[in-house]
Design an enzyme around this catalytic site. Structure first.
Site, PDB file in Angstrom:
ATOM      1  N   ARG A   1       0.964  -1.255   0.246  1.00 17.36           N
ATOM      2  CA  ARG A   1       0.062   0.162  -0.026  1.00 17.36           C
ATOM      3  C   ARG A   1       0.896   1.363  -0.123  1.00 17.36           C
ATOM      4  O   ARG A   1       1.772   1.425   0.903  1.00 17.36           O
ATOM      5  CB  ARG A   1      -0.890   0.038   1.109  1.00 17.36           C
ATOM      6  CG  ARG A   1      -2.204  -1.061   1.163  1.00 17.36           C
ATOM      7  CD  ARG A   1      -3.093  -0.390  -0.019  1.00 17.36           C
ATOM      8  NE  ARG A   1      -4.317  -1.330  -0.048  1.00 17.36           N
ATOM      9  CZ  ARG A   1      -4.543  -2.309  -0.929  1.00 17.36           C
ATOM     10  NH1 ARG A   1      -3.449  -2.691  -1.683  1.00 17.36           N
ATOM     11  NH2 ARG A   1      -5.724  -2.917  -1.058  1.00 17.36           N
TER      12      ARG A   1
ATOM     13  N   GLU B   1      -3.162   7.732  -6.350  1.00 19.54           N
ATOM     14  CA  GLU B   1      -3.035   6.891  -7.595  1.00 19.54           C
ATOM     15  C   GLU B   1      -4.194   7.388  -8.570  1.00 19.54           C
ATOM     16  O   GLU B   1      -5.598   7.542  -8.081  1.00 19.54           O
ATOM     17  CB  GLU B   1      -3.686   5.359  -7.224  1.00 19.54           C
ATOM     18  CG  GLU B   1      -2.486   4.809  -6.170  1.00 19.54           C
ATOM     19  CD  GLU B   1      -2.785   3.305  -6.119  1.00 19.54           C
ATOM     20  OE1 GLU B   1      -3.548   2.674  -6.798  1.00 19.54           O
ATOM     21  OE2 GLU B   1      -2.044   2.856  -5.442  1.00 19.54           O
TER      22      GLU B   1
ATOM     23  N   HIS C   1      -0.290  -0.733 -10.361  1.00 22.18           N
ATOM     24  CA  HIS C   1      -0.957  -1.281  -9.113  1.00 22.18           C
ATOM     25  C   HIS C   1      -1.579  -2.470  -9.758  1.00 22.18           C
ATOM     26  O   HIS C   1      -2.659  -2.916  -9.869  1.00 22.18           O
ATOM     27  CB  HIS C   1      -2.216  -0.480  -8.795  1.00 22.18           C
ATOM     28  CG  HIS C   1      -2.721  -0.926  -7.106  1.00 22.18           C
ATOM     29  ND1 HIS C   1      -3.225  -0.090  -6.290  1.00 22.18           N
ATOM     30  CD2 HIS C   1      -2.488  -2.258  -6.829  1.00 22.18           C
ATOM     31  CE1 HIS C   1      -3.491  -0.751  -5.209  1.00 22.18           C
ATOM     32  NE2 HIS C   1      -3.168  -1.901  -5.345  1.00 22.18           N
TER      33      HIS C   1
END
Length: 356
Positions: free
Chosen positions: A262, A291, A310
Site C-alpha cells: 500500500r 493513484e 498497481h
C-alpha cells in the site's frame, strides 16, 4: 432469492455467477442480477459523504442502491457499501467481498444494519508474492532502465561498471516488513535464491519464523541489516508512513526498497533525494500515496525507479480465486452455515449463532 453480482472488468459478474452456481444446496428460486463498474479502466477511489466514506471503491451509491432492489445477498469486489446504501436496502442480509480487506464497505454501518460482511483473505497471495519478487529483481538488476535505453538506441555497456552494477540475491540479506500470506511466499522464493531473510511483524512469533527458515527482528534492526527491503504490511493508522526519512537513513547505502503493498506505508517526501544521492540505490513501487500519480510526480524520470500501475494482483487465477472465495461465503450464508471469513461483528455473531 435474489443475489447481486456486482463485478467489474477484472472480477466480472459472470465469474461470480459461475462460481455461485457451482455451490451445492442453493435455493431453487435463486435469481442472479448483474452490475458492472468501470474499474480498472476507471480508477477506484473514495465514495460517500459525511461520516460514511469508503475507500478503493468503484461505481456510485445511486447505481448500487438501484441494483440492490430486492437483493438479499451481494457478491462484489469494489462496490461502494456506505451507510447510505445500507439504509436504502433493508432486505440486504449479507455482502461477500472478494478482497483481503473490505475497505469499500463501511463495516460500522453494516453492523448497524445487521448485514454480515465476509472477506477473501489470500485471494491474490501467490500473484502479489510473485510480482514482489519480480520487482525486487527488476530494481536490483536495473532491468527496466536497461531495456528502455536499448530500445532508444543506446547500448549501455557502462552499466557493467562496478559502481553501477546491480545486486544479486544469493548471499544478500533481504528484509520483509510484514509476514502474512504474501510475505511468507516471498520469503520462500528469496531463500531459494540463497538470500538470508529477516522479517519484522508484530503479529508473528519467533518460533513461526524460525520454522520457516527466517529470523524475526525489530524493524530498525531489519533496516540496518538489509540490502533489499520489501513491504508487505497492511495499511492502518499504526503503519501509515512506516518508512520515512529516519527509516531510510538506517538502510545500508545503495539498498533496494520495494513496495507492492500500500502506498501509504511509505512517506514519499524524502524518496527523491534518497534516490538522487544514492542513499537508496533503487526503488520499485506498484502502489502510491495518490493513484494514479500526478503529472508532476517527483519520481518520474529517475533512472533508479521501477514503477507499475498497481498490477501485483492482476492474474486470471486471482480473479477466479476471488470469485470462488466470495461465492463460497455466499453459499454458506444461503445454506445457513457459519462463514469462514467474517469481516464484521454482525458476521461473527451470525457465525456464532449457527455454530451454537
Amino acid at each position: 432469492m435474489r443475489v447481486l453480482a456486482a463485478g467489474d472488468h477484472f472480477v466480472a459478474p459472470d465469474l461470480f455467477e459461475t462460481a455461485l452456481r457451482a455451490e451445492p444446496g442453493l435455493p431453487g428460486d435463486l435469481e442472479t442480477v448483474h452490475l458492472t463498474s468501470g474499474w480498472p479502466s476507471e480508477p477506484f477511489g473514495p465514495v460517500g459523504s459525511g461520516d460514511s466514506v469508503v475507500d478503493e471503491a468503484s461505481g456510485t451509491e445511486e447505481e448500487l442502491v438501484e441494483a440492490l432492489a430486492g437483493v438479499r445477498v451481494c457478491l462484489t469486489q469494489m462496490a461502494p457499501f456506505t451507510a447510505r446504501v445500507f439504509d436504502a436496502c433493508p432486505e440486504l442480509e449479507m455482502v461477500a467481498v472478494c478482497r483481503g480487506g473490505p475497505v469499500n464497505v463501511d463495516l460500522d454501518a453494516a453492523d448497524r444494519a445487521g448485514v454480515a460482511v465476509a472477506q477473501a483473505p489470500g485471494r491474490n497471495a501467490a500473484a502479489a508474492a510473485e510480482y514482489a519478487v519480480a520487482m525486487i529483481l527488476a530494481a536490483a538488476r536495473h532491468v527496466p532502465y536497461a531495456d528502455a535505453e536499448l530500445r532508444d538506441g543506446r547500448w549501455r555497456g557502462d552499466l557493467y561498471a562496478y559502481d553501477r552494477a546491480g545486486l544479486e540475491l544469493a548471499g544478500t540479506v533481504a528484509g520483509l516488513v510484514g509476514y502474512g500470506a504474501i510475505g511468507r511466499i516471498v520469503a520462500r522464493v528469496l531463500r531459494a535464491f540463497g538470500a538470508e531473510v529477516l522479517v519484522a511483524d508484530p503479529y508473528t512469533d519467533a518460533a513461526t519464523a524460525a520454522a520457516d527458515g527466517v529470523r524475526l527482528v525489530a524493524l530498525d534492526e531489519l533496516l540496518r541489516a538489509s540490502s533489499v527491503v520489501s513491504l508487505h504490511a497492511r495499511l492502518s493508522e499504526e503503519t501509515r508512513g512506516l518508512i520515512g526519512e529516519r527509516e531510510l537513513g538506517l538502510l545500508p547505502h545503495g539498498a533496494v526498497l520495494v513496495n507492492t503493498a500500500r502506498g501509504g506505508l511509505l512517506d514519499h517526501a524524502p524518496l527523491p533525494e534518497a534516490l538522487r544521492s544514492g542513499r537508496l540505490g533503487a526503488l520499485a513501487v506498484d502502489v502510491y500515496d495518490v493513484e494514479p500519480p500526478p503529472e508532476d510526480w517527483p519520481l518520474r524520470g529517475l533512472p533508479n525507479v521501477v514503477a507499475t500501475p498497481h498490477l501485483a494482483g492482476a492474474t486470471r487465477q486471482t480473479a477466479h480465486r476471488a470469485a470462488a472465495i466470495a461465492a463460497g461465503e455466499a453459499g454458506r450464508h444461503l445454506r445457513g452455515e457459519p462463514l469462514a471469513h467474517p469481516a464484521n461483528a454482525a458476521a461473527r455473531r451470525a457465525t456464532e449463532e449457527v455454530v451454537s
